[in-house]
Design a protein around this motif. Sequence first.
Motif, PDB file in Angstrom:
ATOM      1  N   HIS A 330      -4.772 -58.447  37.155  1.00  0.00           N
ATOM      2  CA  HIS A 330      -4.458 -59.863  37.535  1.00  0.00           C
ATOM      3  C   HIS A 330      -3.150 -60.342  37.634  1.00  0.00           C
ATOM      4  O   HIS A 330      -2.497 -60.937  38.376  1.00  0.00           O
ATOM      5  CB  HIS A 330      -5.431 -60.861  36.665  1.00  0.00           C
ATOM      6  CG  HIS A 330      -7.001 -60.939  37.096  1.00  0.00           C
ATOM      7  ND1 HIS A 330      -7.520 -61.728  37.904  1.00  0.00           N
ATOM      8  CD2 HIS A 330      -7.699 -59.823  36.770  1.00  0.00           C
ATOM      9  CE1 HIS A 330      -8.647 -61.523  38.097  1.00  0.00           C
ATOM     10  NE2 HIS A 330      -8.920 -60.599  37.135  1.00  0.00           N
ATOM     11  N   ALA A 331      -2.262 -59.646  36.521  1.00  0.00           N
ATOM     12  CA  ALA A 331      -0.973 -60.075  36.547  1.00  0.00           C
ATOM     13  C   ALA A 331       0.030 -59.561  37.562  1.00  0.00           C
ATOM     14  O   ALA A 331       0.848 -60.287  37.977  1.00  0.00           O
ATOM     15  CB  ALA A 331      -0.401 -59.555  35.190  1.00  0.00           C
ATOM     16  N   ARG A 332      -0.641 -58.674  38.176  1.00  0.00           N
ATOM     17  CA  ARG A 332       0.048 -57.757  39.449  1.00  0.00           C
ATOM     18  C   ARG A 332       0.055 -58.985  40.620  1.00  0.00           C
ATOM     19  O   ARG A 332       1.125 -59.098  41.325  1.00  0.00           O
ATOM     20  CB  ARG A 332      -0.572 -56.488  39.786  1.00  0.00           C
ATOM     21  CG  ARG A 332       0.139 -56.085  41.090  1.00  0.00           C
ATOM     22  CD  ARG A 332      -0.472 -54.431  41.276  1.00  0.00           C
ATOM     23  NE  ARG A 332      -0.017 -53.608  40.174  1.00  0.00           N
ATOM     24  CZ  ARG A 332      -0.273 -52.398  40.500  1.00  0.00           C
ATOM     25  NH1 ARG A 332      -0.822 -51.795  41.588  1.00  0.00           N
ATOM     26  NH2 ARG A 332       0.318 -51.438  39.328  1.00  0.00           N
ATOM     27  N   PHE A 333      -0.809 -59.729  40.637  1.00  0.00           N
ATOM     28  CA  PHE A 333      -0.975 -60.531  41.852  1.00  0.00           C
ATOM     29  C   PHE A 333      -0.846 -62.067  41.307  1.00  0.00           C
ATOM     30  O   PHE A 333      -1.713 -62.901  41.822  1.00  0.00           O
ATOM     31  CB  PHE A 333      -2.266 -60.316  42.570  1.00  0.00           C
ATOM     32  CG  PHE A 333      -2.194 -58.882  43.247  1.00  0.00           C
ATOM     33  CD1 PHE A 333      -1.718 -58.480  44.403  1.00  0.00           C
ATOM     34  CD2 PHE A 333      -3.128 -57.990  42.727  1.00  0.00           C
ATOM     35  CE1 PHE A 333      -1.526 -57.320  44.789  1.00  0.00           C
ATOM     36  CE2 PHE A 333      -3.008 -56.631  43.142  1.00  0.00           C
ATOM     37  CZ  PHE A 333      -2.243 -56.386  44.071  1.00  0.00           C
ATOM     38  N   THR A 334      -0.597 -62.515  40.290  1.00  0.00           N
ATOM     39  CA  THR A 334      -0.244 -63.776  39.842  1.00  0.00           C
ATOM     40  C   THR A 334       1.182 -64.022  40.372  1.00  0.00           C
ATOM     41  O   THR A 334       2.490 -63.629  39.952  1.00  0.00           O
ATOM     42  CB  THR A 334      -0.285 -63.847  38.353  1.00  0.00           C
ATOM     43  OG1 THR A 334      -1.362 -63.585  37.916  1.00  0.00           O
ATOM     44  CG2 THR A 334       0.281 -65.132  37.838  1.00  0.00           C
ATOM     45  N   PRO A 335       1.395 -65.149  41.269  1.00  0.00           N
ATOM     46  CA  PRO A 335       2.325 -65.374  41.864  1.00  0.00           C
ATOM     47  C   PRO A 335       3.726 -65.971  40.877  1.00  0.00           C
ATOM     48  O   PRO A 335       2.891 -66.644  40.072  1.00  0.00           O
ATOM     49  CB  PRO A 335       2.297 -66.255  43.172  1.00  0.00           C
ATOM     50  CG  PRO A 335       0.778 -66.065  43.331  1.00  0.00           C
ATOM     51  CD  PRO A 335       0.071 -65.462  41.918  1.00  0.00           C
ATOM     52  N   SER A 336       4.709 -65.468  41.048  1.00  0.00           N
ATOM     53  CA  SER A 336       5.855 -66.332  40.135  1.00  0.00           C
ATOM     54  C   SER A 336       5.797 -67.818  40.612  1.00  0.00           C
ATOM     55  O   SER A 336       5.720 -68.210  41.831  1.00  0.00           O
ATOM     56  CB  SER A 336       7.105 -65.627  40.486  1.00  0.00           C
ATOM     57  OG  SER A 336       7.653 -65.765  41.640  1.00  0.00           O
ATOM     58  N   ALA A 337       6.473 -68.634  39.598  1.00  0.00           N
ATOM     59  CA  ALA A 337       6.695 -70.073  39.960  1.00  0.00           C
ATOM     60  C   ALA A 337       7.632 -70.556  41.123  1.00  0.00           C
ATOM     61  O   ALA A 337       7.384 -71.379  41.829  1.00  0.00           O
ATOM     62  CB  ALA A 337       7.133 -70.873  38.812  1.00  0.00           C
ATOM     63  N   SER A 338       8.724 -69.554  41.206  1.00  0.00           N
ATOM     64  CA  SER A 338       9.416 -69.611  42.399  1.00  0.00           C
ATOM     65  C   SER A 338       8.880 -69.398  43.720  1.00  0.00           C
ATOM     66  O   SER A 338       8.988 -69.973  44.676  1.00  0.00           O
ATOM     67  CB  SER A 338      10.675 -68.661  42.117  1.00  0.00           C
ATOM     68  OG  SER A 338      10.230 -67.467  42.143  1.00  0.00           O
ATOM     69  N   TYR A 339       7.860 -68.268  43.716  1.00  0.00           N
ATOM     70  CA  TYR A 339       7.116 -68.274  44.856  1.00  0.00           C
ATOM     71  C   TYR A 339       6.166 -69.185  45.323  1.00  0.00           C
ATOM     72  O   TYR A 339       6.056 -69.648  46.580  1.00  0.00           O
ATOM     73  CB  TYR A 339       6.485 -66.878  44.805  1.00  0.00           C
ATOM     74  CG  TYR A 339       5.525 -66.310  45.976  1.00  0.00           C
ATOM     75  CD1 TYR A 339       6.123 -65.772  46.908  1.00  0.00           C
ATOM     76  CD2 TYR A 339       4.186 -66.740  45.971  1.00  0.00           C
ATOM     77  CE1 TYR A 339       5.280 -65.149  48.026  1.00  0.00           C
ATOM     78  CE2 TYR A 339       3.459 -66.413  47.156  1.00  0.00           C
ATOM     79  CZ  TYR A 339       4.182 -65.633  48.055  1.00  0.00           C
ATOM     80  OH  TYR A 339       3.396 -65.260  49.322  1.00  0.00           O
ATOM     81  N   HIS A 380      -7.104 -65.923  46.878  1.00  0.00           N
ATOM     82  CA  HIS A 380      -6.611 -64.548  47.627  1.00  0.00           C
ATOM     83  C   HIS A 380      -6.048 -63.753  46.495  1.00  0.00           C
ATOM     84  O   HIS A 380      -6.421 -62.551  46.357  1.00  0.00           O
ATOM     85  CB  HIS A 380      -5.617 -64.919  48.991  1.00  0.00           C
ATOM     86  CG  HIS A 380      -5.399 -63.400  49.563  1.00  0.00           C
ATOM     87  ND1 HIS A 380      -6.018 -62.769  49.841  1.00  0.00           N
ATOM     88  CD2 HIS A 380      -3.880 -63.251  49.751  1.00  0.00           C
ATOM     89  CE1 HIS A 380      -5.530 -61.939  50.515  1.00  0.00           C
ATOM     90  NE2 HIS A 380      -4.201 -62.232  50.548  1.00  0.00           N
ATOM     91  N   SER A 381      -5.314 -64.143  45.745  1.00  0.00           N
ATOM     92  CA  SER A 381      -4.682 -63.483  44.487  1.00  0.00           C
ATOM     93  C   SER A 381      -5.867 -62.793  43.654  1.00  0.00           C
ATOM     94  O   SER A 381      -5.902 -61.713  43.324  1.00  0.00           O
ATOM     95  CB  SER A 381      -3.807 -64.325  43.629  1.00  0.00           C
ATOM     96  OG  SER A 381      -2.639 -64.533  44.460  1.00  0.00           O
ATOM     97  N   ARG A 382      -6.881 -63.744  43.504  1.00  0.00           N
ATOM     98  CA  ARG A 382      -7.939 -63.384  42.414  1.00  0.00           C
ATOM     99  C   ARG A 382      -8.717 -62.150  43.176  1.00  0.00           C
ATOM    100  O   ARG A 382      -9.236 -61.247  42.562  1.00  0.00           O
ATOM    101  CB  ARG A 382      -8.825 -64.338  42.248  1.00  0.00           C
ATOM    102  CG  ARG A 382      -8.302 -65.463  41.030  1.00  0.00           C
ATOM    103  CD  ARG A 382      -9.076 -66.371  40.760  1.00  0.00           C
ATOM    104  NE  ARG A 382      -9.697 -67.185  41.540  1.00  0.00           N
ATOM    105  CZ  ARG A 382      -8.997 -68.418  41.923  1.00  0.00           C
ATOM    106  NH1 ARG A 382      -7.969 -68.712  41.483  1.00  0.00           N
ATOM    107  NH2 ARG A 382      -9.525 -69.359  42.832  1.00  0.00           N
ATOM    108  N   ALA A 383      -8.937 -62.263  44.504  1.00  0.00           N
ATOM    109  CA  ALA A 383      -9.654 -61.510  45.358  1.00  0.00           C
ATOM    110  C   ALA A 383      -9.037 -59.966  45.408  1.00  0.00           C
ATOM    111  O   ALA A 383      -9.683 -58.963  45.428  1.00  0.00           O
ATOM    112  CB  ALA A 383      -9.711 -62.045  46.580  1.00  0.00           C
ATOM    113  N   LEU A 384      -7.643 -60.070  45.501  1.00  0.00           N
ATOM    114  CA  LEU A 384      -6.730 -58.924  45.401  1.00  0.00           C
ATOM    115  C   LEU A 384      -6.937 -58.203  44.127  1.00  0.00           C
ATOM    116  O   LEU A 384      -7.137 -56.926  43.940  1.00  0.00           O
ATOM    117  CB  LEU A 384      -5.393 -59.110  45.749  1.00  0.00           C
ATOM    118  CG  LEU A 384      -4.950 -59.529  47.025  1.00  0.00           C
ATOM    119  CD1 LEU A 384      -3.545 -59.946  47.344  1.00  0.00           C
ATOM    120  CD2 LEU A 384      -5.498 -58.536  48.171  1.00  0.00           C
ATOM    121  N   ALA A 385      -7.033 -58.968  42.788  1.00  0.00           N
ATOM    122  CA  ALA A 385      -6.973 -58.482  41.561  1.00  0.00           C
ATOM    123  C   ALA A 385      -8.427 -57.851  41.556  1.00  0.00           C
ATOM    124  O   ALA A 385      -8.523 -56.706  40.993  1.00  0.00           O
ATOM    125  CB  ALA A 385      -6.841 -59.325  40.504  1.00  0.00           C
TER     126      ALA A 385
END
Length: 618
Positions: A330-339, A380-385
């Motif tokens: 999950h951390a791999r696809f947790t977008p950064s604040a700047s993103y 989308h991030s959760r689905a990728l994780a």
Amino acid sequence: MDVAQAHPELHKQLSLMQRVHDSILSYEPFVPRPPILDSSLPLPTDAVPDASDDSAHHITGLRPLLETVRRDMDVMKTFLADSGSALLPPLSTNATYLIAVWKEVICASPPIIALGKTFFESNRAQAQNGDANGGAKKGKKRAANQSKPTGVKVDVVADNGGTWIRVNTTKNSRLLSEFREIDSYMTDSSDESDPRMGPSLAQTEFDNSLLRAGRQLLAAARNNPLPGTSIAPTVVFRLTRLDPEPTDQHEHDTRIALTIRMLREMGLIVELGERNDALLDATASAPSPLVDPPLVVRPTTRINLDLSVLIALVSDLTHASLPPTAVAAHARFTPSASYLEWKKSRQRAKIYGDRQQSTGSGSGLDGEDGDTGIEDLGKHSRALAEQLQQEMQKGVLQEMLERISESAGAHADGPVNAEFWTTAEARDRCLRIIAKIGGPHEKQRASALFPLDSTTSLAAREEQYWQDSRYPPRFLPILPIHVFPPEFSSTTSSHATYPLFRSLEQTCLTLLAQETAPHPRALPAELAAAEIQRATVMRANPRLTAHTVQSLLCGAVRGWTTLTANKASVKAVLKEMKGRGLSVDLGKGRTSGEAVDAVIWMVDPRSLAEGMRSDYGA
């Protein structure tokens, strides 16, 4: 008279109805198991049902039959519980008919697809179109009633639609009453000599209600042939209480035997008598001897890849190193604040531009639409994780290698190398998608699979494809991927040996012959050039894209396994096949443990993910 001793026949019927009720509740219908290889590993959050199931245990009309049985039982119980019922005449119920119908269900050839279904002797749509030409509202209603096609009820639609069973509980006494009425007309006709009298009701040729019912059934069968053929279903007429040779001579009439003979001469299969009540035992209602035996489903040596698998073959999820834990996934696809801030500002700018273009003025933005875009990004991030966690359990390439290796050993001619094919449309759409949203490594792999320079050697392409992959070079002989020539997709002579290949081919051809339509969420024309336009869908079923149906057809016409990560499309196309009454199983005569070719092979999806990584660009 004691209530418990009154109406013994009704008590017996109630007991049988209770057994019917229990039998329906315990009934496990025959479920054809299509030769589909399912290698997917659904997570708890996976909401897509098994594509080969698709309400497999549901038979149209089964629930209404159960409800009718319950209603009749309630009426019978209420009547028998009344202290005054002993002095009343016997209660008239549908029990005899309902019991007979359920016995036919138990004995019918599987799969049973409907109970109590109405078919029509003439084209209903044509009649409805004719009604539209009426005048006033009342006139239209009258015209509709007059031109309404005749409906014919079929009690059991068995053998995947190939057999219709109609139950009739007419007794000798009922038919004898008809004969007496016919005789009276003939007598009246012979006595009447006054030319001023109206036309005679006497028959010019022998006829009765059973013969008329038989003709209606056959007419409906001819007008409702098996899908894709001109073959009419076989019609079985079960006459449970009609006896051509009764022991009571008062119920004897040679015209009863004549009626049965004429029904058979029409082409009906006439069966006489009631079936054994022992069929109603709960243990006897499950057609266990007719269940498909366990089979070994394997991919063919030539495998047809659809768009979803092409995406999976280049995805970062498939090739990148695996995280050690689910939390790390999950951390791999947790977008950064700047993103997130960049994405939000981009979303707002896009919405602002769209509103400027549509309204000509700059209406204020409160940020709500931008927040919606960020919410979608989170999903989308959760689905990728979740897809990455599936890859951690069993990699797509590892699964493909194991299945193909097993299949090569299972074929009679010994081990063979797998050969991969795809359609030109799937290839082109894959390249457009990757060019738009793929990461550097994903673009590199796509270029290796489908190089722009045709002179690039196979060895160079293999090195390019496996570069930066966690797998060793040539882990799976995926290259080269052959592209079907244009004329291939129009081939209609199937080389397949299993009914499902032919059924799939026929369904795809039928769908492709119909109109297509833009996707319900297709982009406006002015944005289509800059963004990835959604694929065209089938107007008959918007859940299916045209390129998916085309891919399935290309595999079906050659008897090759189609590998897909699109489980929803498999479910949709199987539903289309079942709706057309086409076979979805292997057919009869298979033995336990037999190895059969998979028509469809499903794996878990792998989306393009490199651009969504939290360390992207680092």
